[in-house]
Design a protein around this motif. Sequence first.
Motif, PDB file in Angstrom:
ATOM      1  N   GLY A  61       0.214  -1.277  -0.113  1.00 28.23           N
ATOM      2  CA  GLY A  61      -0.247  -0.187   0.409  1.00 28.23           C
ATOM      3  C   GLY A  61       0.939   0.852   0.115  1.00 28.23           C
ATOM      4  N   LYS A  62       2.198   1.154   0.005  1.00 27.89           N
ATOM      5  CA  LYS A  62       3.324   2.417   0.120  1.00 27.89           C
ATOM      6  C   LYS A  62       3.913   2.459  -1.527  1.00 27.89           C
ATOM      7  CE  LYS A  62       3.105   2.343   4.790  1.00 27.89           C
ATOM      8  NZ  LYS A  62       3.965   2.546   6.513  1.00 27.89           N
ATOM      9  N   PRO A  63       3.847   3.697  -1.097  1.00 26.95           N
ATOM     10  CA  PRO A  63       5.012   3.843  -2.555  1.00 26.95           C
ATOM     11  C   PRO A  63       6.378   3.247  -2.709  1.00 26.95           C
ATOM     12  CG  PRO A  63       4.259   5.852  -1.917  1.00 26.95           C
ATOM     13  CD  PRO A  63       3.502   4.898  -1.115  1.00 26.95           C
ATOM     14  N   PHE A  64       6.818   2.688  -3.707  1.00 25.24           N
ATOM     15  CA  PHE A  64       7.743   1.672  -4.110  1.00 25.24           C
ATOM     16  C   PHE A  64       7.862   1.575  -5.040  1.00 25.24           C
ATOM     17  CE2 PHE A  64      10.329  -2.623  -4.772  1.00 25.24           C
ATOM     18  CZ  PHE A  64      11.178  -2.432  -3.784  1.00 25.24           C
ATOM     19  N   LEU A  65       9.742   2.183  -5.243  1.00 24.16           N
ATOM     20  CA  LEU A  65      10.904   2.839  -6.478  1.00 24.16           C
ATOM     21  C   LEU A  65      11.569   1.374  -6.520  1.00 24.16           C
ATOM     22  CD1 LEU A  65      11.263   4.559  -8.629  1.00 24.16           C
ATOM     23  CD2 LEU A  65      12.665   4.982  -7.217  1.00 24.16           C
ATOM     24  N   ILE A  66      10.939   0.546  -7.329  1.00 21.14           N
ATOM     25  CA  ILE A  66      11.952  -0.445  -7.981  1.00 21.14           C
ATOM     26  C   ILE A  66      13.643  -0.241  -8.736  1.00 21.14           C
ATOM     27  CG2 ILE A  66      11.699  -2.754  -9.357  1.00 21.14           C
ATOM     28  CD1 ILE A  66       9.047  -2.751  -9.598  1.00 21.14           C
ATOM     29  N   ARG A  67      14.663  -0.597  -7.751  1.00 22.30           N
ATOM     30  CA  ARG A  67      15.410  -1.146  -8.413  1.00 22.30           C
ATOM     31  C   ARG A  67      16.764  -2.376  -8.302  1.00 22.30           C
ATOM     32  NH1 ARG A  67      16.068   2.048  -3.119  1.00 22.30           N
ATOM     33  NH2 ARG A  67      17.666   0.981  -2.524  1.00 22.30           N
ATOM     34  N   ALA A  68      16.092  -2.753  -9.654  1.00 19.72           N
ATOM     35  CA  ALA A  68      15.958  -3.922 -10.067  1.00 19.72           C
ATOM     36  C   ALA A  68      17.368  -4.334 -10.630  1.00 19.72           C
ATOM     37  CB  ALA A  68      14.702  -4.828 -10.321  1.00 19.72           C
ATOM     38  N   GLY A  69      18.167  -5.401 -10.485  1.00 21.77           N
ATOM     39  CA  GLY A  69      19.527  -5.637 -11.468  1.00 21.77           C
ATOM     40  C   GLY A  69      19.443  -7.385 -11.856  1.00 21.77           C
ATOM     41  N   GLU A  70      19.150  -7.749 -12.560  1.00 28.18           N
ATOM     42  CA  GLU A  70      19.109  -8.816 -13.435  1.00 28.18           C
ATOM     43  C   GLU A  70      20.113  -9.662 -13.660  1.00 28.18           C
ATOM     44  OE1 GLU A  70      16.859 -11.007 -17.100  1.00 28.18           O
ATOM     45  OE2 GLU A  70      15.943  -9.192 -17.043  1.00 28.18           O
ATOM     46  N   ILE A  71      19.820 -11.031 -13.076  1.00 29.17           N
ATOM     47  CA  ILE A  71      20.816 -11.978 -13.649  1.00 29.17           C
ATOM     48  C   ILE A  71      20.494 -13.469 -13.844  1.00 29.17           C
ATOM     49  CG2 ILE A  71      22.769 -11.216 -11.490  1.00 29.17           C
ATOM     50  CD1 ILE A  71      21.582 -12.930 -10.002  1.00 29.17           C
ATOM     51  N   MET A  76      20.494  -2.426  -5.280  1.00 26.81           N
ATOM     52  CA  MET A  76      19.191  -3.126  -5.870  1.00 26.81           C
ATOM     53  C   MET A  76      18.354  -3.959  -4.713  1.00 26.81           C
ATOM     54  SD  MET A  76      20.109  -2.621  -8.678  1.00 26.81           S
ATOM     55  CE  MET A  76      20.908  -1.594  -8.559  1.00 26.81           C
ATOM     56  N   ASN A  77      17.196  -3.233  -4.833  1.00 28.62           N
ATOM     57  CA  ASN A  77      16.445  -4.531  -4.004  1.00 28.62           C
ATOM     58  C   ASN A  77      15.345  -5.023  -4.609  1.00 28.62           C
ATOM     59  OD1 ASN A  77      13.968  -2.426  -5.268  1.00 28.62           O
ATOM     60  ND2 ASN A  77      14.030  -1.272  -4.670  1.00 28.62           N
ATOM     61  N   THR A  78      15.219  -5.289  -5.988  1.00 27.36           N
ATOM     62  CA  THR A  78      15.274  -6.742  -6.113  1.00 27.36           C
ATOM     63  C   THR A  78      15.981  -7.426  -7.347  1.00 27.36           C
ATOM     64  OG1 THR A  78      13.074  -4.984  -5.720  1.00 27.36           O
ATOM     65  CG2 THR A  78      12.778  -7.057  -8.101  1.00 27.36           C
ATOM     66  N   ILE A  79      15.904  -8.676  -7.676  1.00 25.82           N
ATOM     67  CA  ILE A  79      16.704  -9.586  -8.773  1.00 25.82           C
ATOM     68  C   ILE A  79      15.547  -9.793  -9.409  1.00 25.82           C
ATOM     69  CG2 ILE A  79      17.778 -11.643  -9.147  1.00 25.82           C
ATOM     70  CD1 ILE A  79      19.025  -9.395  -7.763  1.00 25.82           C
ATOM     71  N   CYS A  80      16.023  -9.105 -11.037  1.00 27.61           N
ATOM     72  CA  CYS A  80      15.029  -9.460 -12.591  1.00 27.61           C
ATOM     73  C   CYS A  80      15.659 -11.187 -12.635  1.00 27.61           C
ATOM     74  CB  CYS A  80      14.867  -8.567 -13.165  1.00 27.61           C
ATOM     75  SG  CYS A  80      13.834  -8.966 -14.450  1.00 27.61           S
ATOM     76  N   ILE A  81      14.950 -12.047 -13.175  1.00 20.06           N
ATOM     77  CA  ILE A  81      15.287 -13.325 -13.723  1.00 20.06           C
ATOM     78  C   ILE A  81      14.518 -13.556 -14.725  1.00 20.06           C
ATOM     79  CG2 ILE A  81      15.790 -14.228 -11.032  1.00 20.06           C
ATOM     80  CD1 ILE A  81      13.685 -16.221 -11.411  1.00 20.06           C
ATOM     81  N   CYS A 137      11.840 -10.352  -6.142  1.00 23.41           N
ATOM     82  CA  CYS A 137      11.867 -10.897  -7.135  1.00 23.41           C
ATOM     83  C   CYS A 137      10.984 -10.227  -8.643  1.00 23.41           C
ATOM     84  CB  CYS A 137      12.107 -12.433  -7.154  1.00 23.41           C
ATOM     85  SG  CYS A 137      13.157 -13.312  -8.672  1.00 23.41           S
ATOM     86  N   ILE A 138      11.266 -10.096  -9.381  1.00 20.31           N
ATOM     87  CA  ILE A 138      10.857 -10.063 -11.117  1.00 20.31           C
ATOM     88  C   ILE A 138      10.854 -11.325 -11.395  1.00 20.31           C
ATOM     89  CG2 ILE A 138      10.164  -8.978 -12.659  1.00 20.31           C
ATOM     90  CD1 ILE A 138      10.756  -6.741 -11.075  1.00 20.31           C
ATOM     91  N   VAL A 139      10.087 -11.572 -11.779  1.00 12.83           N
ATOM     92  CA  VAL A 139      10.087 -13.312 -12.829  1.00 12.83           C
ATOM     93  C   VAL A 139       9.715 -13.074 -14.044  1.00 12.83           C
ATOM     94  CG1 VAL A 139       9.493 -16.081 -12.715  1.00 12.83           C
ATOM     95  CG2 VAL A 139       9.611 -14.267 -10.925  1.00 12.83           C
ATOM     96  N   ARG A 140      10.084 -13.407 -15.224  1.00 10.55           N
ATOM     97  CA  ARG A 140       9.932 -13.178 -16.980  1.00 10.55           C
ATOM     98  C   ARG A 140       9.963 -14.557 -17.335  1.00 10.55           C
ATOM     99  NH1 ARG A 140      12.726  -8.537 -19.469  1.00 10.55           N
ATOM    100  NH2 ARG A 140      15.088  -9.420 -19.322  1.00 10.55           N
ATOM    101  N   PRO A 141       8.873 -15.852 -17.615  1.00 11.64           N
ATOM    102  CA  PRO A 141       9.118 -16.987 -17.640  1.00 11.64           C
ATOM    103  C   PRO A 141       9.240 -17.308 -19.044  1.00 11.64           C
ATOM    104  CG  PRO A 141       7.019 -15.988 -17.137  1.00 11.64           C
ATOM    105  CD  PRO A 141       7.709 -15.345 -16.728  1.00 11.64           C
ATOM    106  N   GLY A 142       8.964 -16.536 -19.936  1.00 15.84           N
ATOM    107  CA  GLY A 142       8.856 -16.613 -21.666  1.00 15.84           C
ATOM    108  C   GLY A 142       7.498 -16.616 -21.651  1.00 15.84           C
TER     109      GLY A 142
END
Length: 790
Positions: A49-59, A81-86, A122-127
């Motif tokens: 419920g609160k503003p969140f700025l995504i600072r992600a790094g992809e590995i 980073m506060n998030t990992i993108c995969i 985590c942000i997931v990119r499954p295809g």
Amino acid sequence: MKRILLVILLGIGLNAFAQSQTQDKSITKNSIITGGSFSLGKNEFLLNGKPFLIRAGEIHFPRIPREYWDQRIKLCKAMGMNTICIYLFWNYHEQEQDKFDFAGQKDVAAFVKLIQKNGMYCIVRPGPYACAEWDMGGLPWWLLKKKDLKVRTLDDAFFMERSAKYLKEVGKQLAPLQIQNGGNIIMVQVENEYAAFGNSTEYMEATRKNVKAAGFDKVQLMRCDWASTFDYYKVNPEVATTLNFGAGSDIDKQFKAFKEQNPDAPLMCSEYWTGWFDNWGRPHETRSVNSFIGSLKDMMDRKISFSLYMAHGGTTFGQWGGANSPPYSAMVTSYDYNAPIGEQGNTTDKFFAVRDLLKNYLNPGEVLADIPAQMPLMEIPKIKFTQAAPLFQNLPLGKKSVDIKPMEMFNQGWGRINYRTNLKASAAPRKLIITELHDWAEIFIDGKLIGKLDRRRADNTIEIPATKANAVLDILVEATGRVNFGEAIIDRKGITEKVEINDGKTTTTLQNWTVYNFPVDHAFQAKHKFSAQTPNGPAWYKAKFNLTSTADTYLDMSSWGKGMVWVNGYNIGRFWKIGPQQTLFMPGVWLKKGENEIIVLDLEKPAEASIVGLKTPIIDKIKPDASLLSRKAGQELKLANEKPILTSSFDDAKGWKDVTFDVAYNGRYVCFEALSAQQANDITTSIAELQFVGVDGKPISTQKWKIIYADSEEITAANNAADRVYDNQESTMWSSQFVGGKTKHPHQIVIDFGQEVSIKGLRYLPRSDKSKNGMVKEYRIYLKATPFQL
């Protein structure tokens, strides 16, 4: 009773408040995230419920040994980073149809839980499609056994059925880890950069439904495209739209059109390209720290979320490297990507630039995590190879086939394939013509090497000498990576159409082949008969070496030709003497104290059959086997007697420029001539993309295009070759030489369309970064049915 109920409710409320506070501060600690909510708000993302700025790094977990996952995650956190993108790669988890594998190195759930343990989202990119410079963009090779296959479309029920099944398997692994279920997954992507391939709203909607049916029915969904393509199709309102662009981009212009159409949407760059990938035979790619950090600061100042692609690239071990087309160009094994975290997990100038920038944008109470220790490095003394197994003396059981077929039709996914047949007698030389060679071949007659053909150069013909009756013809083909981007993604390997002999009078299609398959698994390489000998052609080489301790190292392959390496059963990847990569990253966790085994398959012949382990990689040394220039020595384009079909000028604004001709023109060879630049005294020309539009209003396919001439190309200080104008990558470009070479206008490129076409217009894209160097002002277009005089 009321008092008891009040106490219970108060306890629940306090617990919920405490949990919320823990979640909000979890990115500052290593405490495990325990769930919550994530959604879209007005112009911002909302976490609990609160503003969140995504600072992600992809590995990418497949590109990192499992033992190093934790260190790489901690490095991303230490960078700010506060998030990992995969990404997930479908072909990595389903290498054979209906045999899914999510264990060991492929345990994606363990990877996501490790991210959660480190207090990150985590942000997931499954295809099902990924790209990522990965073989076929992550689509499995066995799809290609279907002769009429279509991908990324509703027009192929088999593809849709199989991709839905794959997504369900991913859901079994990761759906329980959605933030709403107590996990740390805040977003799941639907498809990937689809507008660069198609524009079917119906396909994207079907894929969205498949993602939700797989169990991702609570988490926020997203999709990504480019600033120039995001509106090529419609998307369900529940799917967040994010944009991809590269280092040095003008942030306001990247988001301008999107904000106009979506004034209340949160803004995110889902792939901020920190560097770029390398191709065999091309200069090493870099992106400057200043241009990269400048645009990142612009995003932070505007409170735009981002994901660094890549934060850490790692290594494309084994056979997984992909390719681009056009022109066909395969990716190297290293996925260093000029990223902030180097291939070995080492910190770089970019790493510290990001860390120093982001410390100024932290939330109250948030602190940067400590930088974890770097993995140790070691040197390995010279390993000498005294055992070898010549390829043609160790052929597997052959398979008979009347007609030539690609390797997929012989149930082979990757590696090498040899086609053998007998030739009729001929007292004179003849031409051997191979239609659709994928990707690199050596031609032998009676065991003698006649020559090589390379798809990168569109080679398809070689002269063979006079032969006796029943001479044995061998065509040894190596697959160097399936196309992972664009319309050429259906990329079968081996020889995909036919082989012909031309004697100057008649052309005959060769038949009655014996086919030998050479897969990439270690067991196949190890079973050959090794002995003390020095082969004079394709062969496996084997050696043992002893270590008293283990650490990471870089295997120096610079004395070898072209092939693949296995160490202690691990496929370390491809090597090729043309560079720019001359070393292979060897993780210390895959080495052993005591005796180790190394096997090298070299399709050529090493200058010296030995290898040392280095502490420093060599990923920037090219030794091209042919000139990289499109202009031969002494060539001059002669246009004095030619009449242009258009003389005009562009404005100095960034973004695509569309030009429509008064009438349609027919021709095969086109010359684009830049007469001046937008900036006074600018002697260079640069073009990111150049498209020619047919009478149907659509860009003409670039798959058959070839650069015939470029008066000037920058291929030493940067990888700005002329064929960058049609590589379908908006962040790369052709540039005339920065210094030296031809230092004044006009600058010209000549393109062979590969066939006669009818054009009604053109589209020009200037460079996409903040610089205006080389942006074209005045120009001319010439079109002919016959080649230009050179």
